[in-house]
Design a protein around this motif. Structure first.
Motif, mmCIF file in Angstrom:
data_model
loop_
_atom_site.group_PDB
_atom_site.id
_atom_site.type_symbol
_atom_site.label_atom_id
_atom_site.label_comp_id
_atom_site.label_asym_id
_atom_site.label_seq_id
_atom_site.Cartn_x
_atom_site.Cartn_y
_atom_site.Cartn_z
ATOM 1 N N LEU A 119 -1.605 -7.586 3.472
ATOM 2 C CA LEU A 119 -0.489 -6.798 2.974
ATOM 3 C C LEU A 119 -0.649 -6.509 1.490
ATOM 4 C CD1 LEU A 119 2.140 -5.522 3.955
ATOM 5 C CD2 LEU A 119 3.316 -7.636 3.364
ATOM 6 N N ASP A 120 -1.120 -7.504 0.734
ATOM 7 C CA ASP A 120 -1.355 -7.282 -0.691
ATOM 8 C C ASP A 120 -2.485 -6.277 -0.897
ATOM 9 O OD1 ASP A 120 0.627 -9.080 -1.343
ATOM 10 O OD2 ASP A 120 -0.749 -10.776 -1.538
ATOM 11 N N GLY A 121 -3.518 -6.383 -0.055
ATOM 12 C CA GLY A 121 -4.645 -5.462 -0.189
ATOM 13 C C GLY A 121 -4.256 -4.026 0.104
ATOM 14 N N ILE A 122 -3.515 -3.843 1.202
ATOM 15 C CA ILE A 122 -3.125 -2.469 1.546
ATOM 16 C C ILE A 122 -2.096 -1.927 0.562
ATOM 17 C CG2 ILE A 122 -1.218 -2.995 3.131
ATOM 18 C CD1 ILE A 122 -2.317 -0.789 4.953
ATOM 19 N N ALA A 123 -1.251 -2.815 0.001
ATOM 20 C CA ALA A 123 -0.289 -2.371 -1.016
ATOM 21 C C ALA A 123 -1.024 -1.876 -2.253
ATOM 22 C CB ALA A 123 0.670 -3.498 -1.372
ATOM 23 N N LEU A 124 -2.136 -2.560 -2.600
ATOM 24 C CA LEU A 124 -2.928 -2.122 -3.740
ATOM 25 C C LEU A 124 -3.535 -0.747 -3.485
ATOM 26 C CD1 LEU A 124 -4.157 -2.710 -6.506
ATOM 27 C CD2 LEU A 124 -6.030 -3.922 -5.332
ATOM 28 N N GLU A 125 -4.047 -0.544 -2.254
ATOM 29 C CA GLU A 125 -4.631 0.754 -1.912
ATOM 30 C C GLU A 125 -3.567 1.854 -1.917
ATOM 31 O OE1 GLU A 125 -7.770 1.483 -1.530
ATOM 32 O OE2 GLU A 125 -8.417 -0.583 -1.863
ATOM 33 N N LEU A 126 -2.391 1.505 -1.440
ATOM 34 C CA LEU A 126 -1.310 2.504 -1.420
ATOM 35 C C LEU A 126 -0.878 2.863 -2.836
ATOM 36 C CD1 LEU A 126 0.880 1.147 1.543
ATOM 37 C CD2 LEU A 126 -0.626 3.156 1.546
ATOM 38 N N GLN A 127 -0.809 1.868 -3.724
ATOM 39 C CA GLN A 127 -0.402 2.147 -5.102
ATOM 40 C C GLN A 127 -1.441 3.031 -5.793
ATOM 41 O OE1 GLN A 127 2.658 1.128 -6.548
ATOM 42 N NE2 GLN A 127 1.958 2.713 -7.973
ATOM 43 N N ARG A 128 -2.715 2.779 -5.528
ATOM 44 C CA ARG A 128 -3.758 3.629 -6.083
ATOM 45 C C ARG A 128 -3.606 5.076 -5.604
ATOM 46 N NH1 ARG A 128 -9.111 -0.232 -5.207
ATOM 47 N NH2 ARG A 128 -8.644 -1.753 -6.890
ATOM 48 N N SER A 129 -3.295 5.230 -4.325
ATOM 49 C CA SER A 129 -3.112 6.580 -3.786
ATOM 50 C C SER A 129 -1.913 7.276 -4.418
ATOM 51 C CB SER A 129 -2.938 6.517 -2.267
ATOM 52 O OG SER A 129 -4.087 5.980 -1.651
ATOM 53 N N VAL A 130 -0.823 6.516 -4.613
ATOM 54 C CA VAL A 130 0.371 7.098 -5.229
ATOM 55 C C VAL A 130 0.083 7.507 -6.664
ATOM 56 C CG1 VAL A 130 2.727 6.621 -5.979
ATOM 57 C CG2 VAL A 130 1.977 5.899 -3.701
ATOM 58 N N ASP A 131 -0.641 6.626 -7.403
ATOM 59 C CA ASP A 131 -0.981 6.954 -8.793
ATOM 60 C C ASP A 131 -1.886 8.179 -8.859
ATOM 61 O OD1 ASP A 131 0.507 4.785 -9.553
ATOM 62 O OD2 ASP A 131 -1.218 3.435 -9.755
ATOM 63 N N TYR A 132 -2.834 8.264 -7.934
ATOM 64 C CA TYR A 132 -3.731 9.425 -7.900
ATOM 65 C C TYR A 132 -2.953 10.709 -7.620
ATOM 66 C CZ TYR A 132 -7.148 12.725 -6.064
ATOM 67 O OH TYR A 132 -7.888 13.858 -5.820
ATOM 68 N N LEU A 133 -2.055 10.633 -6.669
ATOM 69 C CA LEU A 133 -1.267 11.829 -6.339
ATOM 70 C C LEU A 133 -0.376 12.237 -7.506
ATOM 71 C CD1 LEU A 133 -0.281 10.944 -2.657
ATOM 72 C CD2 LEU A 133 -1.855 12.741 -3.397
ATOM 73 N N SER A 134 0.177 11.281 -8.203
ATOM 74 C CA SER A 134 1.047 11.592 -9.341
ATOM 75 C C SER A 134 0.281 12.311 -10.439
ATOM 76 C CB SER A 134 1.691 10.320 -9.889
ATOM 77 O OG SER A 134 2.482 9.686 -8.896
ATOM 78 N N SER A 135 -0.996 11.960 -10.605
ATOM 79 C CA SER A 135 -1.801 12.606 -11.640
ATOM 80 C C SER A 135 -2.348 13.950 -11.204
ATOM 81 C CB SER A 135 -2.967 11.681 -12.047
ATOM 82 O OG SER A 135 -3.828 11.461 -10.936
ATOM 83 N N GLN A 136 -2.531 14.133 -9.890
ATOM 84 C CA GLN A 136 -3.142 15.365 -9.395
ATOM 85 C C GLN A 136 -2.116 16.441 -9.031
ATOM 86 O OE1 GLN A 136 -6.456 16.095 -9.250
ATOM 87 N NE2 GLN A 136 -6.773 14.148 -10.319
#
Length: 479
Positions: free
Chosen positions: A212-229
């Motif tokens: 759960l911690d691992g997938i949460a990290l991947e999800l946060q990275r995706s959210v941060d990427y989308l926010s910048s793009q």
């Protein structure tokens, strides 16, 4: 809502009434309800050949002469993002394979591609599927007397599933598949990523905390990427829809670990395939279609046999029309000849009657003599009318007046002169006393022939014998 979307919704509504929608998932096929068709809602595809199982299921249910729309799961197609080319929209579908030649390993002749424009961007989201998959399905359906309508992608359906948001991030997993992260803006998929190496379930077991911690990290990275793009389209909400998971617990755990709000996609306790079936009818014609019109078999309507048959039919029609109009012309010519013959006879009769009329026409002398006689007759009639009127006046006026005067005879009045005409009555006589004259005249109103007689002049005097004389004149003498 633009015109294209509005037309698309009407088109979708029209197709939903006569199309069977099939949602393909990694583990089962889901069928949308259709009036007059009895099919199970879910059919398992453990063997993996979903096309064969689809045709067998439809054949077993005696389904034929029907159009089938298929919704593919994300394992059956690929997605790419490319810059939008300067190509007309109607030519984009045929141009896309050439634009993807550097991104794909297959031949451009072996793929089918369709794309949708990304909001707030000059890029296209391209969906690619092997041509063999689509054409193989077309052939199998044709053998069962069925036709393939549209080949849709589940990303378009997931964009409509969140009824309370048009911009969100979706964590989704179908049974027997991988976890997938997608981003939606204005209900259109603008980002998709598969998270590998994670096994279900994420909550409910002791070993799931690390995952759960691992997938949460991947999800946060995706959210941060989308926010910048994604400029001007920030995403503050994440939805969760995962099979074989407690979505409420998963949303709560992720909400504690992520910077965005997390909630389950829907409150309905349905698997992904069932949920997609609920919303597949809302896809309009402006969505992705991996079986475009230019790939459909063209129906040769103007074959040699068809043209020959049409020409033969036209020739027969023309010959029949020519024969009919010729026969009709012969009849009209005969009728015209008969009418002309009657016309000649009538002209001869008119000439004969005009000759007879000329013989019976009176001479001018006779006509003048008749007019003179008519004038003479009218003059005599006028004379007789005047005489008759005079006689009536005489009979009515004079005799009546004389009778009336006789009835009014008095001892104190004596008449010795009476002058009468139609409008004149002059009287002269003797009176015993002056007041006898007005008393006598006042009695005229009692006589029918004297009533209304009035006198304009009264002259009283005495004669040589000193007897009282009077004169009554209806009109004053002109001097």
């Amino acid at each position: 809502m633009n015109i294209k979307s509005l037309i698309g919704k009407f088109g979708s509504g029209a197709r939903s009434t006569n199309c069977l929608r099939v949602v393909v998932q990694p583990y089962a096929l889901y069928f949308s309800p259709l009036e007059g068709v009895e099919l199970p809602k879910r059919v398992s595809i453990e063997s993996g050949d979903w096309q064969k199982i689809l045709v067998e299921t439809l054949t077993k249910a005696n389904v034929n002469d029907l159009t089938i729309d298929v919704v593919l799961n994300s394992n059956l197609y690929q997605t790419y993002q490319i810059d939008k080319p300067n190509v007309p929209d109607e030519e984009l579908g045929q141009t896309l394979p050439f634009l993807l030649k550097d991104l794909i390993s297959e031949k451009i002749t072996d793929i089918i591609a369709d794309a949708t424009a990304l909001p707030n961007s000059n890029k296209l989201q391209v969906y690619v599927v092997p041509k063999a998959l689509v054409f193989g399905l077309v052939q199998r359906l044709e053998k069962a007397k069925l036709s393939l309508g549209h080949v849709l992608v589940e990303d378009d359906v997931w964009g409509l599933a969140a009824t309370d948001a048009e911009r969100f991030v979706l964590l989704q997993r179908s049974k027997n598949s991988q976890y997938k992260v997608s981003a939606f803006i204005d209900n259109r998929c603008v980002f998709q990523r598969t998270i590998r190496g994670v096994t279900a379930p994420l909550v409910g077991v002791a070993s799931s905390s690390l995952q759960l911690d691992g997938i949460a990290l991947e999800l946060q990275r995706s959210v941060d990427y989308l926010s910048s793009q994604l400029r001007g389209a920030t995403l503050h909400h994440m939805k969760v829809c995962c099979d074989e998971e407690n979505n409420d617990d998963l949303a709560r755990e992720l909400d504690e670990r992520l910077s965005v709000k997390v909630s389950r996609l829907t409150d309905l306790p349905l698997e992904s395939g069932e949920l997609l079936t609920q919303y597949v009818a809302d896809i309009c014609d402006s969505g992705i279609n991996l079986y475009p019109d230019h790939l459909r078999p063209k129906v040769e309507r103007f074959t040699l046999n068809t043209v020959a048959a049409v020409c033969a039919l036209i020739a027969v029609t023309l010959l029949g029309s020519y024969g009919y109009f010729t026969w009709q012309q012969v009849g009209l010519n005969a009728e015209l000849s008969s009418q002309r013959s009657q016309e000649e006879q009538l002209k001869q009769q008119v000439q004969q009657l005009n000759q007879k009329l000329a013989k019976h026409k009176p001479s001018a002398q006779k006509v003048a003599a008749v007019e003179r006689l008519k004038e003479e007759i009218r003059a005599k009639q006028d004379s007789l009318l005047a005489v008759s009127r005079f006689d009536d006046e005489q009979n009515v006026g004079y005799s009546g007046v004389m009778k009336g005067l006789a009835k009014l005879g008095r001892n104190d009045i004596s008449l010795n002169y009476i002058k009468m005409s139609s409008d004149v009555l002059d009287l002269k006589g003797l009176a015993r006393e002056p007041q006898s004259i007005p008393n006598w005249v006042n009695q005229f109103k009692n006589e029918l022939n004297l009533v209304g007689r009035s006198f304009e002049k009264l002259k009283i005097g005495r004669n040589e014998q000193d007897v009282l004389t009077f004169e009554l004149h209806t009109k004053e003498d002109k001097k």
